[in-house]
Motif scaffolding. Structure first.
Motif, short mmCIF file in Angstrom:
data_model
loop_
_atom_site.label_atom_id
_atom_site.label_comp_id
_atom_site.label_asym_id
_atom_site.label_seq_id
_atom_site.Cartn_x
_atom_site.Cartn_y
_atom_site.Cartn_z
N LEU A 1 0.85 -1.20 0.00
CA LEU A 1 0.00 0.00 0.00
C LEU A 1 0.88 1.24 0.00
N ILE A 2 0.52 2.21 -0.82
CA ILE A 2 1.24 3.48 -0.90
C ILE A 2 0.22 4.60 -0.83
N GLY A 3 0.36 5.50 0.16
CA GLY A 3 -0.63 6.55 0.28
C GLY A 3 -0.31 7.59 1.33
N THR A 4 -1.29 8.40 1.64
CA THR A 4 -1.12 9.58 2.49
C THR A 4 -0.70 9.24 3.91
N VAL A 5 -1.29 8.21 4.49
CA VAL A 5 -1.08 7.91 5.91
C VAL A 5 0.26 7.23 6.13
N ARG A 6 0.51 6.13 5.39
CA ARG A 6 1.79 5.41 5.48
C ARG A 6 1.88 4.45 4.31
N TYR A 7 3.06 3.84 4.16
CA TYR A 7 3.26 2.82 3.15
C TYR A 7 3.34 1.46 3.86
N TYR A 8 2.92 0.41 3.16
CA TYR A 8 3.00 -0.94 3.70
C TYR A 8 3.62 -1.88 2.68
N ILE A 9 4.50 -2.75 3.15
CA ILE A 9 4.93 -3.92 2.39
C ILE A 9 4.41 -5.10 3.18
N GLY A 10 3.24 -5.61 2.78
CA GLY A 10 2.55 -6.59 3.62
C GLY A 10 2.17 -5.92 4.93
N GLU A 11 2.66 -6.46 6.05
CA GLU A 11 2.35 -5.89 7.36
C GLU A 11 3.41 -4.88 7.82
N ARG A 12 4.50 -4.79 7.09
CA ARG A 12 5.58 -3.89 7.50
C ARG A 12 5.25 -2.45 7.13
N GLU A 13 5.30 -1.57 8.12
CA GLU A 13 4.99 -0.16 7.92
C GLU A 13 6.24 0.62 7.56
N ILE A 14 6.06 1.61 6.68
CA ILE A 14 7.11 2.54 6.31
C ILE A 14 6.53 3.94 6.40
N THR A 15 7.26 4.84 7.01
CA THR A 15 6.78 6.21 7.15
C THR A 15 6.53 6.84 5.79
N ALA A 16 5.36 7.43 5.59
CA ALA A 16 5.02 8.07 4.32
C ALA A 16 5.58 9.48 4.27
N THR A 17 6.35 9.76 3.24
CA THR A 17 6.91 11.10 3.06
C THR A 17 5.95 12.00 2.31
N ARG A 18 5.19 11.43 1.40
CA ARG A 18 4.16 12.15 0.66
C ARG A 18 3.17 11.12 0.12
N THR A 19 2.01 11.59 -0.35
CA THR A 19 0.97 10.67 -0.82
C THR A 19 1.53 9.71 -1.88
N THR A 20 2.15 10.26 -2.90
CA THR A 20 2.80 9.47 -3.94
C THR A 20 4.28 9.84 -3.95
N PRO A 21 5.19 8.90 -3.68
CA PRO A 21 6.61 9.23 -3.60
C PRO A 21 7.17 9.75 -4.92
N GLU A 22 8.32 10.41 -4.85
CA GLU A 22 9.05 10.80 -6.05
C GLU A 22 9.32 9.55 -6.89
N SER A 23 9.44 9.70 -8.21
CA SER A 23 9.50 8.53 -9.10
C SER A 23 10.59 7.55 -8.72
N LEU A 24 11.78 8.04 -8.37
CA LEU A 24 12.88 7.15 -7.99
C LEU A 24 12.53 6.36 -6.73
N ASP A 25 11.95 7.03 -5.74
CA ASP A 25 11.56 6.37 -4.48
C ASP A 25 10.41 5.41 -4.71
N LEU A 26 9.51 5.78 -5.61
CA LEU A 26 8.37 4.91 -5.91
C LEU A 26 8.83 3.61 -6.56
N GLN A 27 9.74 3.71 -7.52
CA GLN A 27 10.25 2.50 -8.17
C GLN A 27 11.02 1.63 -7.18
N ALA A 28 11.80 2.28 -6.30
CA ALA A 28 12.54 1.53 -5.28
C ALA A 28 11.59 0.79 -4.35
N LEU A 29 10.50 1.45 -3.98
CA LEU A 29 9.51 0.85 -3.09
C LEU A 29 8.81 -0.34 -3.76
N LEU A 30 8.44 -0.17 -5.03
CA LEU A 30 7.82 -1.27 -5.76
C LEU A 30 8.78 -2.45 -5.90
#
Length: 524
Positions: free
Chosen positions: A169-198
């Motif tokens: 999950l990627i969004g305003t509140v936080r990001y998730y990889i399964g159950e693992r939470e990641i602090t959300a920096t913005r609703t949709t990350p910068e393209s480089l960060d988004l690709q890294a997250l995917l």
């Protein structure tokens, strides 16, 4: 507009290992040596004006922050809203960058210089190549629109995981990889960060990804190159005009998501919002519509009833009629669920799989979040911070409130000022007592913001101004009588208050619960 038959897409199952690190608090950015990638691979499909220098290089990593550059990195100079990356090219070279991608030429001499018309587009293309197109190996569902994005993504995650699919999950509140939470920096990350997250999601055996796609992200090309299997449109009302300037610009920014869909993708569109017609005409993807009003839509709410405890709904779908007992209330949440239901079926889930995750879902953080310590009145916290969002939650709460409706809100500083009087007008239209307070004033004076809200309220009787938000929250709870409803809007899930560039800890739920306990209520 023709309504097309639904086509089912099964979630992908393949994964390809990607060499990125792990982090529990943020998107991983490995500090150690990475596997070098030949520059030729990165340049595939890149729209460049000129390429000069050594094209036989191998790149350690891509960076857009000069402070993060290490020896052997490629630095992309992008123009931000406050700073220009071109001003930091010398620092990037000093830190070891061997390749620079920029829009402007100048007196700088990397081993390889690439000039592009749009360095943000170049960053998105380079990142997608560097991480080997991770979205193409995942089932990615993107959600855009003014309101409803967060609820829809969380609801879909609940359904997909109940059906046994590990979900990102990627969004305003936080990001998730399964159950693992990641602090959300913005609703949709910068393209480089988004690709890294995917890429991290793919490496972690995630099968499906649900993500909010903001208008800023679309305009700034953060989501460029993402292979969306499904793209959802919720609604479009006034918001972000401080960035887009006009509603037409805002509308067109949202349309980018649908214009870029492939023929094999599906656009899930809200027939009850007229902007869906425009987006339907923009896209080459298959078009699926959902509606609470028009029975010609493939997903139509034939019958429904809402109460403070939830919503009973009967839907007509391409798979037949389906009945759901949902824990969320209000027509706006039912519309959200219609989009969720359509997407879940498109992704290949059956009725019982959907029902399990849909009916157990209790809501996204800060979205019509109920606070109940046994008091004899209702309290909700909601993120609504637009005139339309306010009206949706206020009308819902008003419909089942037997006593008074008390609404506490403010408006954020350094954002669209035109919506402030409109929000004041909407609040006074529905609420019996309006409490105006400070939200996230940022660099503005909270008193000035409040004056602009008040300009939209003709009858200022039963309007109370308490700028100290903690005191305002306590006053709202103290003012409530049996059968009343208290609705606090604007901050929702946020756990801070932004004042003059400093984010101070501020948790509305904790403050409200503390006041309720002081009055003798408890969870026991």
């Amino acid at each position: 507009m023709a309504f097309l038959k639904v086509k089912l897409i099964r979630a992908g199952t393949k994964r390809v290992p990607v060499g990125v690190g792990e982090s529990k608090s943020k998107i991983s950015k490995s500090k150690g040596p990475l596997v070098s990638v030949p520059i030729g691979k990165l340049l595939k499909g890149l729209q460049a004006k000129s390429i000069s220098g050594d094209t036989d290089l191998a790149i350690r990593a891509i960076q857009y922050d000069s402070h993060q550059v290490q020896s052997g990195d490629l630095f992309v100079a992008i123009r931000g809203l406050q700073k220009d990356g071109h001003d930091f090219i010398p620092q990037a070279l000093q830190n070891g960058a061997t390749v620079v991608v920029a829009e402007r030429d100048g007196d700088y001499h990397p081993q390889l210089k690439i000039l592009a018309e749009d360095s943000r587009l170049a960053l998105a293309q380079l990142a997608n190549n560097y991480y080997d197109h991770p979205s193409s190996k995942l089932s990615v569902a993107g959600v855009t629109g003014t309101n409803g994005k967060t609820t829809i993504t969380y609801w879909l995650k609940s359904i997909l995981e109940a059906a046994g699919q590990k979900t990102g999950l990627i969004g305003t509140v936080r990001y998730y990889i399964g159950e693992r939470e990641i602090t959300a920096t913005r609703t949709t990350p910068e393209s480089l960060d988004l690709q890294a997250l995917l890429a991290q999601m793919l490496q972690s055996d995630v099968k499906a990804v649900v993500m909010e796609v903001s208008s800023h992200a679309l305009e700034l090309k953060r989501a460029h190159g993402i292979d969306f299997k499904v793209a959802i449109f919720t609604n479009l009302t006034r918001e972000h005009l401080d960035f887009h300037g006009t509603m037409e610009n805002y509308r067109q920014a949202k349309g980018i998501l649908f214009r870029n869909l492939s023929q094999g993708s599906v656009a899930v569109l809200n027939w009850d919002d007229s902007n869906s017609r425009q987006y339907a005409n923009l896209t080459q993807a298959q078009r699926i519509f959902y509606s609470l009003k028009d029975n010609k839509a493939q997903f139509f709410a034939k019958d429904f009833k809402s109460s403070p405890k939830g919503t009973q709904a009967l839907f007509a779908t391409p798979n037949g009629e389906e009945r759901y007992q949902l824990k969320l209330t209000g027509e706006f949440n039912l519309s959200n669920f219609a989009a969720v239901l359509a997407t879940a079926q498109i992704l290949g889930l059956n009725y019982w799989q959907i029902k399990r995750g849909a009916e157990s879902f209790t809501g996204a953080p800060g979205r019509m979040e109920k606070i109940d310590l046994g008091q004899d009145f209702n309290i909700w916290i909601d993120y609504a911070h637009t005139p339309d969002g306010m009206e949706r939650v206020l009308s819902t709460v008003k419909s089942f409130t037997k006593g008074r409706l008390i609404c506490l809100f403010g408006c954020g500083g350094d954002r669209d000022k035109g919506k402030r009087p409109q929000m004041g007008k909407v609040a006074k239209q529905y609420a019996d007592l309006v409490i105006l307070s400070s939200d996230n004033p940022r660099s503005e004076d909270p008193a000035k913001i409040t004056e602009e809200i008040l300009s939209g309220i003709k009858d200022k009787k039963k309007v109370k101004v308490i700028l100290d938000r903690k005191e305002a929250l306590k006053y709202a709870v103290q003012s409530a009588a049996p059968a009343d409803s208290v609705l606090v809007t604007g901050k929702g899930h946020e756990n801070y208050q932004d004042i003059q560039g400093v984010k101070y800890p501020f948790n509305e739920r904790e403050i409200i619960e503390e006041e309720l306990k002081r009055q003798g209520y408890s969870k026991e």
